[in-house]
Design a protein around this motif. Structure first.
Motif, PDB file in Angstrom:
ATOM      1  N   GLY A 162      71.913  29.246 -50.693  1.00  0.00           N
ATOM      2  CA  GLY A 162      72.721  28.145 -50.311  1.00  0.00           C
ATOM      3  C   GLY A 162      72.248  26.862 -49.616  1.00  0.00           C
ATOM      4  O   GLY A 162      72.472  25.787 -49.898  1.00  0.00           O
ATOM      5  N   VAL A 163      71.161  27.532 -48.750  1.00  0.00           N
ATOM      6  CA  VAL A 163      70.401  26.394 -47.973  1.00  0.00           C
ATOM      7  C   VAL A 163      69.547  25.581 -48.695  1.00  0.00           C
ATOM      8  O   VAL A 163      69.432  24.442 -48.834  1.00  0.00           O
ATOM      9  CB  VAL A 163      69.541  27.005 -46.688  1.00  0.00           C
ATOM     10  N   SER A 164      69.169  26.430 -49.737  1.00  0.00           N
ATOM     11  CA  SER A 164      68.018  25.691 -50.818  1.00  0.00           C
ATOM     12  C   SER A 164      68.896  24.468 -51.607  1.00  0.00           C
ATOM     13  O   SER A 164      68.400  23.490 -51.938  1.00  0.00           O
ATOM     14  CB  SER A 164      67.661  26.629 -51.730  1.00  0.00           C
ATOM     15  N   VAL A 165      69.975  24.914 -52.120  1.00  0.00           N
ATOM     16  CA  VAL A 165      70.814  23.938 -52.809  1.00  0.00           C
ATOM     17  C   VAL A 165      71.084  22.748 -51.867  1.00  0.00           C
ATOM     18  O   VAL A 165      71.134  21.609 -52.325  1.00  0.00           O
ATOM     19  CB  VAL A 165      72.411  24.370 -52.943  1.00  0.00           C
ATOM     20  N   ALA A 166      71.493  22.833 -50.461  1.00  0.00           N
ATOM     21  CA  ALA A 166      71.636  21.581 -49.724  1.00  0.00           C
ATOM     22  C   ALA A 166      70.687  20.901 -49.699  1.00  0.00           C
ATOM     23  O   ALA A 166      70.399  19.506 -49.592  1.00  0.00           O
ATOM     24  CB  ALA A 166      72.234  22.406 -48.215  1.00  0.00           C
ATOM     25  N   MET A 167      69.393  21.643 -49.594  1.00  0.00           N
ATOM     26  CA  MET A 167      67.913  20.836 -49.350  1.00  0.00           C
ATOM     27  C   MET A 167      67.819  20.019 -50.872  1.00  0.00           C
ATOM     28  O   MET A 167      67.203  19.012 -50.639  1.00  0.00           O
ATOM     29  CB  MET A 167      66.915  21.903 -49.099  1.00  0.00           C
TER      30      MET A 167
ATOM     31  N   SER B  48      70.147  16.997 -50.800  1.00  0.00           N
ATOM     32  CA  SER B  48      70.047  15.874 -50.070  1.00  0.00           C
ATOM     33  C   SER B  48      68.547  15.431 -50.143  1.00  0.00           C
ATOM     34  O   SER B  48      68.514  14.245 -49.859  1.00  0.00           O
ATOM     35  CB  SER B  48      70.373  16.369 -48.552  1.00  0.00           C
ATOM     36  N   HIS B  49      67.562  16.167 -50.491  1.00  0.00           N
ATOM     37  CA  HIS B  49      66.271  15.689 -50.288  1.00  0.00           C
ATOM     38  C   HIS B  49      65.379  15.759 -51.723  1.00  0.00           C
ATOM     39  O   HIS B  49      64.245  15.502 -51.534  1.00  0.00           O
ATOM     40  CB  HIS B  49      65.423  16.292 -49.340  1.00  0.00           C
ATOM     41  N   MET B  50      65.966  16.188 -52.600  1.00  0.00           N
ATOM     42  CA  MET B  50      65.591  16.154 -53.856  1.00  0.00           C
ATOM     43  C   MET B  50      64.383  17.168 -53.848  1.00  0.00           C
ATOM     44  O   MET B  50      63.472  17.207 -54.906  1.00  0.00           O
ATOM     45  CB  MET B  50      64.930  14.869 -54.317  1.00  0.00           C
ATOM     46  N   ARG B  51      64.280  18.209 -53.127  1.00  0.00           N
ATOM     47  CA  ARG B  51      63.256  19.284 -53.041  1.00  0.00           C
ATOM     48  C   ARG B  51      63.501  19.932 -52.120  1.00  0.00           C
ATOM     49  O   ARG B  51      64.492  20.088 -51.375  1.00  0.00           O
ATOM     50  CB  ARG B  51      61.777  18.532 -52.675  1.00  0.00           C
ATOM     51  N   ILE B  52      63.125  21.604 -52.310  1.00  0.00           N
ATOM     52  CA  ILE B  52      63.186  22.614 -51.151  1.00  0.00           C
ATOM     53  C   ILE B  52      62.011  22.684 -50.490  1.00  0.00           C
ATOM     54  O   ILE B  52      60.968  22.663 -50.840  1.00  0.00           O
ATOM     55  CB  ILE B  52      63.375  24.023 -51.959  1.00  0.00           C
ATOM     56  N   SER B  53      62.260  22.575 -49.126  1.00  0.00           N
ATOM     57  CA  SER B  53      60.940  22.574 -48.161  1.00  0.00           C
ATOM     58  C   SER B  53      60.413  24.042 -48.146  1.00  0.00           C
ATOM     59  O   SER B  53      60.880  24.904 -48.551  1.00  0.00           O
ATOM     60  CB  SER B  53      61.816  22.562 -46.778  1.00  0.00           C
TER      61      SER B  53
ATOM     62  N   GLY C 220      58.551  25.072 -46.038  1.00  0.00           N
ATOM     63  CA  GLY C 220      58.795  25.976 -44.722  1.00  0.00           C
ATOM     64  C   GLY C 220      59.786  26.823 -44.742  1.00  0.00           C
ATOM     65  O   GLY C 220      59.799  28.006 -44.425  1.00  0.00           O
ATOM     66  N   TRP C 221      60.952  26.325 -45.665  1.00  0.00           N
ATOM     67  CA  TRP C 221      62.261  27.179 -45.860  1.00  0.00           C
ATOM     68  C   TRP C 221      61.883  28.564 -46.670  1.00  0.00           C
ATOM     69  O   TRP C 221      62.193  29.232 -46.528  1.00  0.00           O
ATOM     70  CB  TRP C 221      63.276  26.273 -46.339  1.00  0.00           C
ATOM     71  N   ILE C 222      61.235  27.893 -47.722  1.00  0.00           N
ATOM     72  CA  ILE C 222      60.727  29.048 -48.651  1.00  0.00           C
ATOM     73  C   ILE C 222      59.785  30.149 -47.848  1.00  0.00           C
ATOM     74  O   ILE C 222      60.006  31.288 -48.014  1.00  0.00           O
ATOM     75  CB  ILE C 222      59.832  28.469 -49.965  1.00  0.00           C
ATOM     76  N   LEU C 223      58.724  29.440 -46.839  1.00  0.00           N
ATOM     77  CA  LEU C 223      58.002  30.652 -46.287  1.00  0.00           C
ATOM     78  C   LEU C 223      58.968  31.579 -45.366  1.00  0.00           C
ATOM     79  O   LEU C 223      58.829  32.723 -45.254  1.00  0.00           O
ATOM     80  CB  LEU C 223      57.067  29.818 -45.432  1.00  0.00           C
ATOM     81  N   CYS C 224      59.953  30.779 -44.749  1.00  0.00           N
ATOM     82  CA  CYS C 224      60.743  31.612 -43.710  1.00  0.00           C
ATOM     83  C   CYS C 224      61.639  32.599 -44.698  1.00  0.00           C
ATOM     84  O   CYS C 224      61.720  33.833 -44.045  1.00  0.00           O
ATOM     85  CB  CYS C 224      61.753  30.661 -42.844  1.00  0.00           C
ATOM     86  N   SER C 225      62.139  32.011 -45.806  1.00  0.00           N
ATOM     87  CA  SER C 225      62.766  33.050 -46.492  1.00  0.00           C
ATOM     88  C   SER C 225      61.847  34.258 -47.019  1.00  0.00           C
ATOM     89  O   SER C 225      62.471  35.306 -47.153  1.00  0.00           O
ATOM     90  CB  SER C 225      63.449  32.115 -47.933  1.00  0.00           C
ATOM     91  N   PHE C 226      60.777  33.811 -47.413  1.00  0.00           N
ATOM     92  CA  PHE C 226      59.758  34.865 -48.163  1.00  0.00           C
ATOM     93  C   PHE C 226      59.561  35.936 -46.783  1.00  0.00           C
ATOM     94  O   PHE C 226      59.708  37.151 -47.019  1.00  0.00           O
ATOM     95  CB  PHE C 226      58.458  34.290 -48.363  1.00  0.00           C
ATOM     96  N   LEU C 227      59.332  35.433 -45.809  1.00  0.00           N
ATOM     97  CA  LEU C 227      59.075  36.439 -44.545  1.00  0.00           C
ATOM     98  C   LEU C 227      60.276  37.126 -44.235  1.00  0.00           C
ATOM     99  O   LEU C 227      60.226  38.499 -43.993  1.00  0.00           O
ATOM    100  CB  LEU C 227      58.454  35.603 -43.153  1.00  0.00           C
ATOM    101  N   ALA C 228      61.692  36.622 -44.241  1.00  0.00           N
ATOM    102  CA  ALA C 228      62.769  37.466 -43.890  1.00  0.00           C
ATOM    103  C   ALA C 228      63.128  38.431 -45.170  1.00  0.00           C
ATOM    104  O   ALA C 228      63.199  39.654 -44.785  1.00  0.00           O
ATOM    105  CB  ALA C 228      63.839  36.447 -44.233  1.00  0.00           C
TER     106      ALA C 228
END
Length: 175
Positions: free
Chosen positions: A20-25, A28-33, A35-43
């Motif tokens: 869901g956060v990835s869709v929003a990114m 809105s920004h035409m890419r997935i951060s 940093g978000w991928i890294l945090c998601s991977f760690l989670a």
């Protein structure tokens, strides 16, 4: 929590949140951060060590599976790197079998969205011609160019939307 015959678990909540956060990114920004991928991977990595996770071996296999299966689509610029990284993160949480279902459902949903766009906006023959020209040029020259058209073209869909649709099926217990 039980509802509709499926059990909502921490892994399902986590993949819904990540997608869901990835869709929003992406919208809105035409890419997935990254940093978000890294945090998601760690989670997901943290979850694999708990009783709610699939274990370290399942995490590693689930993470590598999308990369091995979809890498060629990135090579030809038919799928963005953020989409593949998102599938890798989801695979680490879901495991290799479930992420295969996730990818299949996402591609089916993407095909339906694309078909809808073609029906509403027209241009089916134009897209087939574009695909054939792309394949012919690659076969003739070996030059690798992006398959998609750059800029805001009506046929360029945000693939995170079909991925999120597929994750909703997973969270709902469909696969």
């Amino acid at each position: 929590w039980k509802g509709g015959g499926s059990r909502i678990t921490i892994d399902r909540i986590l993949v819904l949140t990540i997608a869901g956060v990835s869709v929003a990114m992406d919208l809105s920004h035409m890419r997935i951060s990254n940093g978000w991928i890294l945090c998601s991977f760690l989670a997901g990595f943290g979850l694999c060590w708990t009783g709610a996770g699939i274990g370290p071996a399942g995490f590693i296999l689930g993470t590598l599976f999308p990369l091995l299966l979809l890498g060629w689509l990135f090579y030809f610029r038919m799928l963005g790197p953020g989409d593949i990284k998102l599938f890798c993160v989801l695979g680490g949480i879901m495991g290799p079998e479930k992420v295969l279902y996730c990818m299949g459902a996402a591609f089916a949903a993407g095909a339906l969205v694309s078909l809808g766009i073609l029906i509403v906006c027209g241009g089916f023959q134009e897209r087939i011609r574009y695909l054939l020209e792309f394949l012919e040029q690659y076969g003739r020259t070996g030059e690798k160019k992006p398959y998609y058209r750059t800029g805001p073209a009506w046929e360029n869909i945000h693939f995170t939307v079909p991925i999120f649709m597929s994750v909703m099926f997973y969270a709902g217990g469909i696969y």
